[in-house]
Design a protein around this motif. Structure first.
Motif, short mmCIF file in Angstrom:
data_model
loop_
_atom_site.label_atom_id
_atom_site.label_comp_id
_atom_site.label_asym_id
_atom_site.label_seq_id
_atom_site.Cartn_x
_atom_site.Cartn_y
_atom_site.Cartn_z
N LEU A 279 54.94 5.34 40.38
CA LEU A 279 53.89 5.95 41.19
C LEU A 279 53.32 7.21 40.53
O LEU A 279 52.12 7.44 40.58
CB LEU A 279 54.41 6.26 42.59
CG LEU A 279 54.74 5.03 43.44
CD1 LEU A 279 55.27 5.46 44.80
CD2 LEU A 279 53.55 4.12 43.58
N ALA A 280 54.18 7.99 39.89
CA ALA A 280 53.74 9.22 39.25
C ALA A 280 53.01 8.97 37.94
O ALA A 280 52.22 9.80 37.49
CB ALA A 280 54.93 10.15 39.01
N ARG A 281 53.26 7.81 37.31
CA ARG A 281 52.71 7.56 35.98
C ARG A 281 51.80 6.34 35.91
O ARG A 281 51.46 5.86 34.83
CB ARG A 281 53.87 7.40 35.00
CG ARG A 281 54.72 8.65 34.87
CD ARG A 281 55.90 8.47 33.94
NE ARG A 281 55.48 7.99 32.63
CZ ARG A 281 56.33 7.46 31.74
NH1 ARG A 281 57.61 7.34 32.03
NH2 ARG A 281 55.89 7.04 30.57
N VAL A 282 51.37 5.83 37.05
CA VAL A 282 50.58 4.60 37.09
C VAL A 282 49.32 4.70 36.23
O VAL A 282 48.85 3.70 35.68
CB VAL A 282 50.27 4.18 38.54
CG1 VAL A 282 49.25 5.11 39.17
CG2 VAL A 282 49.84 2.73 38.61
N ASP A 283 48.78 5.89 36.06
CA ASP A 283 47.57 6.07 35.24
C ASP A 283 47.82 5.80 33.76
O ASP A 283 46.86 5.65 33.00
CB ASP A 283 47.01 7.48 35.40
CG ASP A 283 46.45 7.73 36.79
OD1 ASP A 283 46.22 6.75 37.53
OD2 ASP A 283 46.25 8.90 37.14
N GLU A 284 49.08 5.72 33.34
CA GLU A 284 49.41 5.44 31.95
C GLU A 284 49.34 3.96 31.61
O GLU A 284 49.40 3.59 30.43
CB GLU A 284 50.81 5.97 31.62
CG GLU A 284 50.93 7.47 31.72
CD GLU A 284 52.35 7.95 31.48
OE1 GLU A 284 53.09 7.30 30.71
OE2 GLU A 284 52.73 8.97 32.08
N LEU A 285 49.23 3.11 32.62
CA LEU A 285 49.19 1.67 32.37
C LEU A 285 47.89 1.29 31.67
O LEU A 285 46.82 1.77 32.03
CB LEU A 285 49.33 0.90 33.68
CG LEU A 285 50.68 0.99 34.35
CD1 LEU A 285 50.62 0.39 35.74
CD2 LEU A 285 51.74 0.30 33.51
N PRO A 286 47.98 0.42 30.68
CA PRO A 286 46.77 -0.03 30.00
C PRO A 286 45.88 -0.84 30.95
O PRO A 286 46.37 -1.57 31.80
CB PRO A 286 47.28 -0.90 28.85
CG PRO A 286 48.69 -1.21 29.17
CD PRO A 286 49.19 -0.19 30.14
N THR A 287 44.57 -0.68 30.80
CA THR A 287 43.63 -1.40 31.65
C THR A 287 42.63 -2.20 30.81
O THR A 287 41.71 -2.80 31.37
CB THR A 287 42.87 -0.43 32.56
OG1 THR A 287 42.20 0.54 31.74
CG2 THR A 287 43.80 0.27 33.54
N ASP A 288 42.80 -2.21 29.49
CA ASP A 288 41.84 -2.87 28.62
C ASP A 288 42.09 -4.36 28.41
O ASP A 288 41.31 -5.04 27.76
CB ASP A 288 41.79 -2.17 27.26
CG ASP A 288 43.13 -2.18 26.53
OD1 ASP A 288 44.17 -2.29 27.20
OD2 ASP A 288 43.13 -2.07 25.29
N ARG A 289 43.19 -4.86 28.96
CA ARG A 289 43.53 -6.28 28.85
C ARG A 289 44.54 -6.61 29.95
O ARG A 289 45.09 -5.72 30.57
CB ARG A 289 44.06 -6.62 27.47
CG ARG A 289 45.27 -5.83 27.07
CD ARG A 289 45.61 -6.05 25.60
NE ARG A 289 46.72 -5.20 25.26
CZ ARG A 289 46.66 -4.13 24.50
NH1 ARG A 289 45.53 -3.78 23.97
NH2 ARG A 289 47.71 -3.41 24.26
N PRO A 290 44.82 -7.90 30.17
CA PRO A 290 45.83 -8.25 31.17
C PRO A 290 47.16 -7.57 30.86
O PRO A 290 47.47 -7.27 29.70
CB PRO A 290 45.93 -9.78 31.04
CG PRO A 290 44.61 -10.19 30.49
CD PRO A 290 44.20 -9.08 29.57
N LEU A 291 47.94 -7.37 31.91
CA LEU A 291 49.21 -6.65 31.81
C LEU A 291 50.35 -7.54 32.28
O LEU A 291 50.22 -8.23 33.28
CB LEU A 291 49.15 -5.39 32.69
CG LEU A 291 50.41 -4.56 32.81
CD1 LEU A 291 50.76 -3.90 31.48
CD2 LEU A 291 50.24 -3.49 33.90
N ALA A 292 51.45 -7.49 31.55
CA ALA A 292 52.68 -8.16 31.98
C ALA A 292 53.77 -7.11 32.08
O ALA A 292 53.78 -6.13 31.33
CB ALA A 292 53.08 -9.25 30.99
#
Length: 107
Positions: free
Chosen positions: A46-59
Motif C-alpha cells: 500500500l505504501a509503495r504501490v506507485d513503484e509498480l510498473p505500468t508500461d506493460r502487463p504485470l505479474a
C-alpha cells in the motif's frame, strides 16, 4: 489476465512483454531470488504501490502463488494497473521447472 504458468511468465518477461514483481518478504528474497525481478513485499504494497510498473502487463510472484494471487486480485480490483496476473506456483514452481534463480532452492 488469467493466471500464468511459470514457463509462460518467464517467456513473456524475458521477451520484455511482461513485468514481474516479487511480493515475498525481504528474508525470503535474500534466500532465493530471480535476478531482475524487483522485490515489493506484500507488507509494503500500500505504501509503495506507485513503484509498480505500468508500461506493460504485470505479474506477481511469491513463494507458492497464494500471496501473489491476493496481491494480483487487490491490484485488479483497485484498478489503474492494467492487466495483472498471478504466477501460478510461485518461485517453488519456477525452480522446479528449471528456470533460472539465485540462492537456495525454495521450500
Amino acid at each position: 489476465m488469467p493466471d500464468l504458468t511459470v514457463r509462460e511468465a518467464h517467456r513473456r518477461w524475458s521477451a520484455g512483454e511482461l513485468a514481474i514483481v516479487d511480493c515475498r518478504e525481504a528474508p525470503e528474497h535474500e534466500a532465493t531470488r530471480v535476478e531482475g525481478i524487483p522485490l515489493l513485499p506484500m507488507s509494503e504494497l500500500l505504501a509503495r504501490v506507485d513503484e509498480l510498473p505500468t508500461d506493460r502487463p504485470l505479474a506477481v510472484l511469491c513463494r507458492s502463488g497464494a500471496r501473489s494471487a491476493q496481491v494480483a486480485d487487490y491490484l485488479t480490483a483497485a484498478g489503474g494497473h492494467g492487466e495483472v496476473a498471478n504466477v501460478e506456483g510461485g518461485i517453488i514452481a519456477w525452480a522446479a521447472e528449471g528456470l533460472p534463480y539465485e540462492g537456495e532452492p525454495p521450500r
